[in-house]
Write an enzyme that holds these catalytic residues in place. Structure first.
Site, mmCIF file in Angstrom:
data_model
loop_
_atom_site.group_PDB
_atom_site.id
_atom_site.type_symbol
_atom_site.label_atom_id
_atom_site.label_comp_id
_atom_site.label_asym_id
_atom_site.label_seq_id
_atom_site.Cartn_x
_atom_site.Cartn_y
_atom_site.Cartn_z
ATOM 1 N N ASP A 78 44.831 42.613 53.985
ATOM 2 C CA ASP A 78 44.011 41.931 52.990
ATOM 3 C C ASP A 78 44.385 42.498 51.617
ATOM 4 O OD1 ASP A 78 41.914 40.434 51.844
ATOM 5 O OD2 ASP A 78 40.602 42.172 51.942
ATOM 6 N N ARG A 110 41.390 38.219 38.598
ATOM 7 C CA ARG A 110 40.671 37.271 39.454
ATOM 8 C C ARG A 110 39.930 36.291 38.540
ATOM 9 N NH1 ARG A 110 39.521 39.314 44.636
ATOM 10 N NH2 ARG A 110 37.410 38.470 44.626
#
Length: 1354
Positions: free
Chosen positions: A390, A587
């Protein structure tokens, strides 16, 4: 335990305060039982479980055979003692584990709870709570069962819970009681509550609940927001009441505690196959000896019938052979030792403790140690080929900070001059006294925009302060602490707070914020919550003026397509900003709003209520309703949040890549963010041959892009292997996307489908021979097509040819599917690592699951096989603990099978000399104690403590990891070699004593040719030989090893003399017949000479073979051990010398390597240390990258590892001709090779520990300073002749990595012996031949030129 289970439920009906009604459904009680046994059932159930193991059943069968006197030549205790020992050890372990389960169960079941019974609250144990009871919960109490919240002491029926025991998240969550019961006045009125709940049956879904409450002819929808689950803790709530819906094993907590999938290692599977082979071999030996018995009885035994008749059941030679077969099965059963399985478990347990105790894997910041949550997979850690990771929270810290934003087409947060002085952090205190002092922002233009009252900026931060699910908690007056379910939400709300829009509190129907210092309360009409499918969340609020507005935030790919057409120009500008933010590794989220009229709101609210009351497909209907309202929105802007890399991530990935481990990143982030994180953590490098992006939206386009990528890789590989200069030309001529990443070709080419049909897939051998550094980036929608059944092979063949793969926008299910795909198509060990609940499927699917206990809770850690707190610990887990565990287990198994075949096969040879009568060579006590006492501890000590190289060397030389990936240390070939060695030893141990003792006599003239003397001699020689063998095979001696090896040898003589003593004979005269035979036998010199001769014949060939292997085909571990030994000797020899010259030269070299020029990629917004990963993968410091060096080595090597790897069809290359090698070498040296790093950098070590660092330095008078200026090195670039140029170039290249001692020694002690071995080291490490010859030549007067070339390369 044996109670009949009720039939599965289709729906559950629960009536409040009516136990009689509820009991007819036979719902489970609230008593939980996680234990397996009780006092009565323990013995039979545990034995039943143990005898399900094939080995235990096999030995039980042998024990039954030994109880038959006609076929047993051994006493029953020779089998029952080891069998009982194994069963007892396992039973004690199981009983201990179950005792703690009982203790835990009793502690939980006996907790007290207040139950509303007949109108009054009564204290009841948790185990006595029943479905349908109403219970009272108080602050800080655990919830006893899954209950429907009926009443809360907090306003609006709210209560706050902590769910750490369920999902590991420590932030508070809010739950709300059913509206009709939230304000009943006196809580005691609940005693008359008789509502009926109809809901879903028990399940393990923590995040959803679907039910309906029927009361007073009305029905009310129940959701997960109305439920308190068992295991939660009530926080900040004085008291609440709830109706028990699920109890005991039906609660969601217990439903989620099911057993995880049992994982077995490849060694386990191989061992089971080998045991079956051994059993077949045992049967064959029994058949051979039985046939021999039949022939002997017919031809010879019949002559003795008159005075040596058969026993009464035997009446012919065939029946005698039949009984002889079973007798030999009993005697030879030790080839399958029962102690093998117990020893394996003990070794694995020891390895697990080593992982738990490793201080270098302890995180002081988190106060978290590494944990091995399983003991069955340790050696599998040494065989990993694929890592699936991840990104957020695993590679990054998952600690978010508001970094940049775009508002109405204007971007904020940019630093004007990256090379200028660091801008000052904004001070929000004068503007906003309630600002968070820890918030960091540097662009004052955004603050000025807020101050001047820009409407778009105010609306932007108003959205951030309203559209979230954050809970606020007031620690002290004026001090608010936010509890967010995700770090992203917390960062956005904190940003809004600092810019004047502070979220204060919420109720079920209101949200209160402070706008520029003024409190404003908004009516909360609806929350359209976030999930992995929607990828957005919205709130609908009514402001104090009565205007209704929907605020929405979400992924740009989802939100931008729901905007009003009038936003096109602003959307284009904002999209450019989003791409810039993503290129910086940030992000991103897009923000939008929509004004609603009263009529629109009423119409939508009615459809929402209908969808919420639906009893079937409720989730889908709600999603459709949400999608209906989230249309025609107006774009506000976008946010960019920074998530920094964890410490040591680039270095860890670089080292794991050098160990031939392929790393795939599976992330939900957008492509640009994931790609830039890939560059930041050194998965992707500027000097990669090519990076392919797969972004097709249809099956045909994805297939075409995958094939084009594969064809391009094959083309570039052929160019590289052909030695052509244009091999990398495709990179510069390609079409780039974003920051230098090549877009997949042919996606929009006309006629692509026709081309696809005419272009068959390339042969598999072409894809297997791909060489070079390639990377693949694939989007989530493309991955969905790639995972289809007819596309699997295309995707796997392309992706597995790449060094790195990044999958973007993937769902948790797709993560697990990718792992399963590789497991299905590749015979490789996979490892998945993650930190969140969305990684659990991936972790459970992989061969090995690793969980990181981070910011997203501990669900991943709870579902994993191993857990720790930092990604950087993965390199130590694999390269140190995994490699050691694999090495130790392989050595243990080889030695174990060897010693048992050497022990057992003596009986086979003896059968030919005893008339095949099933007579044993050794006495029965020796047979019993051989595997339990005499040889068990040494092999256990080796299996637990042995190591070939120290831990830091394992990290410096990642190539040491490859034998585990290729399964070289224990396979069928190694097994047969061990068996052959054991059979050879048995031949020597039988025939040497037999030959010598047959004609030997004592000093008194008495013959020594008796059975006891022969048995004693053979047994003593056997114990000595196997002890010497394990002593020779032990690579790392500890005190425990010495005690075990020499102590076991001493215990043999002690026990042997005791068994033949007068004392035992007097106590047990019928058991110990041969008094004093041990003393009389071992006093004979000929016996000791026989033992010495047998030992020498067994050991000398083994030593000869090992020396030949070391001389002719040394393993990398052998060369590393040798260099370590040389270092130690050199360190002692030069410990008194001053070595400033060499040290300073090294520091200069490192200083040059540490600086990196401008890259064609933009700067990344990640504050991570530039270290070892930069040295390996930086295109500015080293054109020959780490993989390029490995490719160079494999093309020039005939080493055994590379040969086997070619056989496995992975990364094989066609060796160029000698002329090509020679012709290309000068060009490499002359201009195209910038300074190379030292060897440890190339091999995976740190800059601070080069391979020659520990050798020391020469004395001042014997030290030659290495010139480093270009003026000094330039003449060395022109070779003296065409013949010597290639040699000098090869030497220069080699000495750039292994600095020749001739450079450092210019007189004094000759290092010639070291340089010869140095060539062996270089060949083993890099596959470069001929270096030893050139290095020897460096001792000639030509050494100065060598030094100049060396300095150029350094």
């Amino acid at each position: 335990m044996f109670r009949k289970r009720p039939p599965p439920e289709e729906e559950r009906r629960v009536r409040a305060n009516d136990r009689e009604y509820n009991e007819k459904f036979q719902y489970a009680s609230n008593c939980i039982v996680t234990s397996k046994y009780n006092i009565i059932t323990f013995l039979p159930v545990n034995l039943f479980e143990q005898f399900q193991e094939v080995a235990n059943t096999y030995f039980l069968f042998l024990l039954i055979l030994q109880l038959i006197p006609q076929i047993s030549s051994l006493s029953w205790f020779t089998t029952i003692v080891p069998l009982a020992l194994v069963l007892s050890i396992t039973a004690v372990k199981d009983a201990t584990d179950d005792y703690f389960r009982h203790k835990s169960d009793n502690q939980v079941n006996n907790r007290q709870s207040q139950v509303l019974i007949r109108g009054s609250l009564q204290n009841e144990k948790w185990m006595n709570v029943r479905v349908g009871d109403i219970i009272k919960l108080e602050n800080n109490q655990f919830v006893a069962a899954d209950v429907l919240l009926l009443f809360s002491s907090e306003p609006h029926g709210l209560c706050y819970i902590e769910t750490a025991e369920l999902d590991g998240e420590t932030n508070m969550k809010v739950r709300q009681s059913v509206s009709v019961t939230s304000e009943p006045g006196d809580p005691n009125n609940l005693a008359s509550f008789d509502g009926e709940v109809v809901c879903e049956p028990p399940n393990n879904k923590l995040d959803r609940f679907c039910g309906t409450l029927y009361w007073r002819d009305k029905k009310y929808t129940l959701t997960n927001q109305n439920m308190l689950l068992r295991g939660c803790v009530l926080r900040n709530t004085e008291a609440c009441y709830g109706l028990v819906i699920f109890a005991g094993p039906d609660t969601k907590l217990m439903q989620n505690s099911g057993r995880t999938k049992f994982k077995r290692t490849s060694i386990d599977r191989l061992m089971n196959t080998l045991v079956l082979w051994i059993f077949g071999f045992l049967v064959c030996m029994g058949v051979i000896l039985a046939v021999g018995n039949a022939v002997w009885e017919r031809e010879v035994g019949s002559l003795f019938q008159s005075y040596l008749p058969w026993d009464p059941p035997v009446d012919n030679f065939l029946f005698s052979a039949f009984l002889s077969f079973w007798s030999y099965v009993i005697i030879l059963n030790t080839v399958v030792p029962i102690s093998l399985y117990v020893s394996v478990e003990v070794i694995r347990l020891g390895h697990s403790y080593f992982i738990n105790w490793d201080q270098q894997m302890f995180c002081s910041q988190c106060n978290t140690a590494a944990a091995a949550r399983t003991t069955t997979l340790n050696e599998e850690l040494g065989q990993v080929e694929y890592i699936f990771s991840d990104k957020t929270g695993t590679l990054t810290q998952n600690i978010m900070s508001f970094n940049k934003c775009s508002i109405n087409g204007q971007t904020y947060g940019e630093v004007a001059d990256p090379l200028g002085p660091q801008p000052k952090k904004l001070d929000f205190t004068p503007f906003n006294p309630l600002a968070d002092p820890g918030f960091c922002f540097y662009d004052d233009t955004l603050l000025e925009s807020v101050k001047v009252g820009d409407s778009h900026t105010h609306e932007f931060f108003r959205l951030l302060s309203l559209c979230h699910t954050v809970m606020s908690e007031e620690k002290s007056e004026g001090e608010l602490v936010y509890k967010a379910q995700s770090p992203d939400e917390g960062a956005l709300v904190a940003a809004a707070r600092n810019f004047g829009f502070m979220f204060c509190s919420r109720t079920p129907g209101t949200i209160t914020i402070r706008e520029m210092g003024q409190p404003v309360t908004y009516t909360l009409l609806a929350i359209l919550d976030f999930n992995n499918i929607r990828k957005r969340m919205s709130v609908i609020v009514r402001n104090p003026e009565g205007r209704i507005r929907l605020y929405c935030k979400g992924a740009d790919t989802v939100l931008l397509e729901r905007l009003h057409p009038c936003n096109q120009e602003l959307m284009n500008i904002t999209s450019d900003h989003l791409n810039e933010y993503a290129a910086d590794g940030l992000r991103t989220l897009a923000l939008a709003y929509r004004d609603l009229t009263e009529d629109e709101w009423e119409a939508w609210a009615e459809s929402h209520r209908c969808a919420g009351k639906a009893t079937s497909c409720r989730e889908d209907r709600l999603a459709a309703t949400y999608d209906q309202i989230e249309q025609d929105m107006m774009l506000l802007g976008a946010t960019a949040i920074e998530d920094k890399l964890q410490e040591g991530v680039p270095e860890t990935i670089a080292i794991l890549s050098l160990a031939n481990i392929k790393i795939w990143v599976l992330t939900g982030d957008k492509q640009e963010t994931a790609v830039n994180i890939g560059y930041s953590c050194k998965m992707l490098t500027d000097d990669m041959t090519e990076v392919f992006i797969i972004s097709g939206h249809t099956v045909q386009s994805v297939r075409q892009e995958l094939r084009r990528a594969r064809e391009r890789m094959i083309e570039l590989s052929r160019t590289r292997d052909g030695g052509k200069e244009e091999g990398t030309g495709g990179w510069s001529e390609a079409c780039f996307m974003g920051n230098g990443v090549r877009e997949g070709q042919g996606r929009d080419v006309a006629g692509g489908v026709k081309q696809l049909q005419c272009s068959p897939p390339p042969p598999s051998n072409l894809t297997d021979n791909i060489s070079g550094e390639f990377a693949l980036v694939i989007n989530g929608h493309s991955l969905a097509h790639a995972l289809e059944a007819d596309m699997e092979t295309e995707f796997v063949s392309t992706a597995c040819a790449c060094k790195a793969v990044i999958c973007c926008r993937v769902t948790p299910l797709q993560k697990a599917q990718v792992v399963e795909l590789i497991k299905k198509h590749k015979k490789a060990v996979t490892l998945a690592i993650g930190d969140g609940a969305n990684d659990v499927g991936m972790i459970k699917s992989a061969h090995i699951g690793v969980g990181i206990s981070g910011q997203e809770g501990i669900q991943a850690a709870l579902a994993s096989d191993y857990s720790f707190s930092q990604f950087r610990f993965l390199q130590r887990l694999l390269l140190v603990h995994g490699r050691w565990s694999y090495l130790r287990m392989c050595r243990f198994l080889c030695y174990f099978f060897y010693k048992n075949f050497a022990f057992t096969m003596v009986h086979f040879w003896f059968g030919f000399f005893c008339g095949f009568s099933a007579q044993t060579v050794y006495d029965q006590y020796f047979i019993t104690l051989y595997n339990i006492v005499y040889t068990s501890l040494p092999v256990l000590a080796m299996g637990i403590f042995d190591q070939d190289v120290p831990d830091h060397r394992s990290l410096e030389y990642p190539k040491l990891y490859e034998p585990g990936q290729l399964n070289l240390l224990f396979n069928k070939r190694e097994f047969f070699i061990c068996i052959a060695q054991g059979i050879y030893t048995s031949v020597v141990l039988f025939f040497v004593p037999y030959t010598v003792l047959s004609d030997a006599t004592q000093s008194t003239g008495v013959p020594l040719a008796d059975h006891q003397t022969f048995a004693m001699t053979t047994a003593t020689a056997l114990v000595i030989v196997v002890s010497v063998q394990i002593a020779l095979g032990t690579g790392f001696w500890t005190v425990i090893n010495h005690v075990c090896v020499w102590g076991s040898l001493g215990s043999y003589f002690t026990i042997m003399f005791a068994l033949h003593s007068q004392t035992l004979f007097r106590i047990f005269p019928s058991q110990f017949h041969f008094v004093g035979s041990a003393q009389s036998t071992l006093l004979q010199p000929v016996v000791w000479l026989t033992i010495a001769l047998a030992t020498a014949i067994c050991i000398v060939p083994v030593l000869a073979v090992r020396f030949l292997k070391l001389a002719l085909r040394p393993r990398l571990s052998d060369t590393v051990r040798y260099t370590q030994l040389v270092r130690q000797k050199k360190r002692k020899a030069v410990s008194r010398s001053a070595g400033g010259g060499w040290r300073s030269a090294g520091s200069v070299s490192e200083g040059r390597l540490g600086t990196r020029g401008g890259s064609r990629r933009s700067g990344y917004a990640f504050a991570h240390q530039e270290g070892f990963g930069e040295l390996i993968t930086s295109g500015k410091n080293m054109r020959l990258s780490s993989l390029a060096l490995a490719t160079f080595a494999s093309r020039h090597s005939s080493s055994w590892i590379d040969t086997l790897r070619r056989k496995k069809h992975t990364h094989t290359h066609t060796p160029p001709s000698t002329s090509e090698e020679c012709s290309s070498a000068p060009s490499c040296v002359s201009g195209s090779v910038p300074p190379l790093s030292n060897s440890s950098s190339i091999l995976g070590g740190s800059q601070d520990t080069p391979i020659e660092e520990d050798v020391g330095t020469a004395s001042a008078q014997n030290t030659q300073t290495v010139p480093t200026s270009s003026a000094q090195t330039q003449p060395a670039l022109a070779p003296d002749s065409e013949a010597t140029a290639p040699q000098d170039s090869a030497l220069a290249l080699s000495t750039g990595i292994f600095t020749s001692p001739a450079v450092r020694y210019h007189g004094g002690d000759s290092p010639g012996g070291w340089t010869v071995s140095l060539g062996t080291v270089q060949e083993a490490l890099f596959g470069w031949k001929g270096i030893a010859v050139h290095t020897n030549a460096s001792n000639s007067p030509g050494a100065p030129s060598v030094a100049k070339e060396t300095s150029q390369l350094e």
